[in-house]
Design an enzyme around this catalytic site. Structure first.
Site, PDB file in Angstrom:
ATOM      1  N   ASP A 156       0.823  -1.208   0.000  1.00 19.51           N
ATOM      2  CA  ASP A 156       0.000   0.000   0.000  1.00 19.51           C
ATOM      3  C   ASP A 156       0.861   1.264   0.000  1.00 19.51           C
ATOM      4  OD1 ASP A 156      -2.229  -1.596   0.091  1.00 19.51           O
ATOM      5  OD2 ASP A 156      -2.636  -1.281   2.212  1.00 19.51           O
ATOM      6  N   GLU A 168     -13.143   1.349   4.884  1.00 21.52           N
ATOM      7  CA  GLU A 168     -13.495   1.626   3.495  1.00 21.52           C
ATOM      8  C   GLU A 168     -15.000   1.453   3.258  1.00 21.52           C
ATOM      9  OE1 GLU A 168      -9.374   0.142   1.351  1.00 21.52           O
ATOM     10  OE2 GLU A 168     -10.737  -1.324   2.230  1.00 21.52           O
ATOM     11  N   TYR A 174     -10.851  -6.609  -3.697  1.00 24.27           N
ATOM     12  CA  TYR A 174     -11.693  -5.430  -3.819  1.00 24.27           C
ATOM     13  C   TYR A 174     -12.545  -5.509  -5.087  1.00 24.27           C
ATOM     14  CZ  TYR A 174      -8.977  -2.949  -0.201  1.00 24.27           C
ATOM     15  OH  TYR A 174      -8.392  -2.559   0.972  1.00 24.27           O
ATOM     16  N   GLU A 212     -10.543  -7.557  -8.142  1.00 25.74           N
ATOM     17  CA  GLU A 212      -9.233  -8.179  -8.047  1.00 25.74           C
ATOM     18  C   GLU A 212      -9.405  -9.694  -8.092  1.00 25.74           C
ATOM     19  OE1 GLU A 212      -7.037  -4.791  -5.279  1.00 25.74           O
ATOM     20  OE2 GLU A 212      -8.034  -6.484  -4.304  1.00 25.74           O
TER      21      GLU A 212
END
Length: 396
Positions: A87, A248, A353, A375
């Protein structure tokens, strides 16, 4: 006498009009219910948009986001991580564009390049402003504060259907300096009151100062201000397992004008499932009274997709309590208060995701499809970014 006959005629006309209105309403309701009952999603087509680990400047593609433009083009975005799958590190925002609803795609273009930053950009939310025909992308820089400070909330905009993009603009001047990671997914332009036309982007903070936060614009993205905040507990302190730590998120506007936000339950507070919270004032507040845990949406703590289309709420995630596998599409005919027993497995293997979009042109063809980007891998979910076209009526 003449007057009396006229009155009876008028009454009869009103009665006929009322009966006709009632009949029309019942027919419309029947069509709506029949359409909902016939929903039987099918994986119609699928293709890989990006493959990690190939030659060139990119190590790994992650964090897929998808939208339709006002002109009907599809835009797919992803983080192109330069040095590793981490990340943290330097990245591009990569984009591919389709003008034929996902059948063919342009080559990859890099619309944002953070250079060689140790803690580079984090792709966030794409937002379509139907009123002015723009596409806005909100992302963050230096979110993890790794060998850099402060964090910034950034914006680029396209006024020509995704063909070109403005220079990045730092929104921290208006929002204040804070760690804010939009989405990932899409922001919304409110179609209904309250605050019709408002732009709403929701995201999360750092893992210590986590929670769901929304930023708002009432002038097509020229000016932004801070809206709702649903903070983690304990706020701005290290978290333990089962602490309340919303992360998220994906906002969706419902037909009544409220905004439902489907949220990653980072520390598995209360359950290994999704947190759902609702704003009834256009993203200004997220009252705890309107928060619940959706036990039916089992989740391994991941960014998930949500989409509202013609009275049906769709949801995608790796449907597993522990692992990012089994990318699944579910749907609700009751605005998310319950989910249909049937679900569609898009990919059984490693999957992460996901994000969704649809084209709401009103045409019979566009009513049939929603589009999923996610993904996908065989050994790890970070191997590829895949695009799936879902037929909502079993291919019929």
């Amino acid at each position: 006498m003449f007057s009396g006959r006229g009155s009876n005629t008028e009454t009869g006309s009103r009665l006929c009009a009322a009966l006709w209105f009632l009949l029309s309403a019942l027919v419309s309701l029947g069509v709506c219910l029949r359409g909902s009952a016939q929903i039987d999603p099918l994986l119609y087509e699928e293709q890989l948009l990006w493959v990690s680990g190939g030659p060139g400047e990119v190590s790994t593609y992650r964090i897929p986001v998808l939208t339709f433009t006002p002109k009907g083009s599809l835009l797919a975005f992803t983080e192109a991580r330069k040095g590793s799958s981490s990340d943290i590190g330097a990245k591009f925002i990569a984009m591919r564009r389709s003008t034929d609803k996902g059948n063919t795609w342009s080559p990859t273009s890099f619309i944002v390049d953070d250079g060689s930053m140790m803690d580079g950009l984090n792709l966030g939310s794409v937002l379509v402003d139907e009123e002015v025909g723009s596409v806005i992308l909100i992302y963050s820089l230096c979110f993890h504060l790794y060998q850099c400070s402060p964090a910034s909330t950034m914006m680029v905009e396209s006024m020509d259907d995704g063909l070109s993009w403005s220079p990045p603009r730092n929104l921290s001047v208006q929002l204040g300096v804070k760690n804010f990671a939009p989405g990932p997914g899409f922001g919304i332009q409110k179609k209904y009151n309250p605050a019709k036309g408002r732009l709403v982007v929701c995201g999360h903070g750092t893992l210590e100062g986590d929670g769901v936060f929304c930023i708002l614009s009432d002038d097509h993205g020229h000016n932004w201000y801070n809206g709702a905040a649903l903070k983690s507990i304990p706020y701005n302190q290290k978290k333990k397992a089962q602490d309340f730590n919303p992360d998220e998120c994906q906002p969706v506007e419902m037909p009544d004008g409220s905004i439902i936000i489907n949220v990653r339950n980072q520390n598995n507070y209360h359950c290994r499932c999704r947190v759902v919270v609702r704003s009834r004032d256009g993203g200004m507040s997220l009252p705890i009274d309107d928060l619940f845990f959706d036990y039916e949406l089992v989740d391994p703590a991941v960014a998930a997709g949500a989409l509202q289309k013609e009275g049906v709420l769709y949801f995608t995630n790796p449907s597993n309590e522990q692992h990012r596998i089994n990318l699944t599409l579910r749907w609700s005919l009751t605005n998310g208060t319950s989910w249909e027993n049937k679900a569609v497995q898009i990919w059984a293997g490693p999957s992460g995701y996901s994000s969704m979009t649809s084209l709401d042109s009103g045409s019979a063809e566009d009513r049939k499809f929603i589009f999923v980007i996610y993904e996908k891998g065989h050994k790890e979910y970070i191997e590829t970014i895949s695009f799936a076209k879902m037929h909502l009526y079993g291919g019929r």
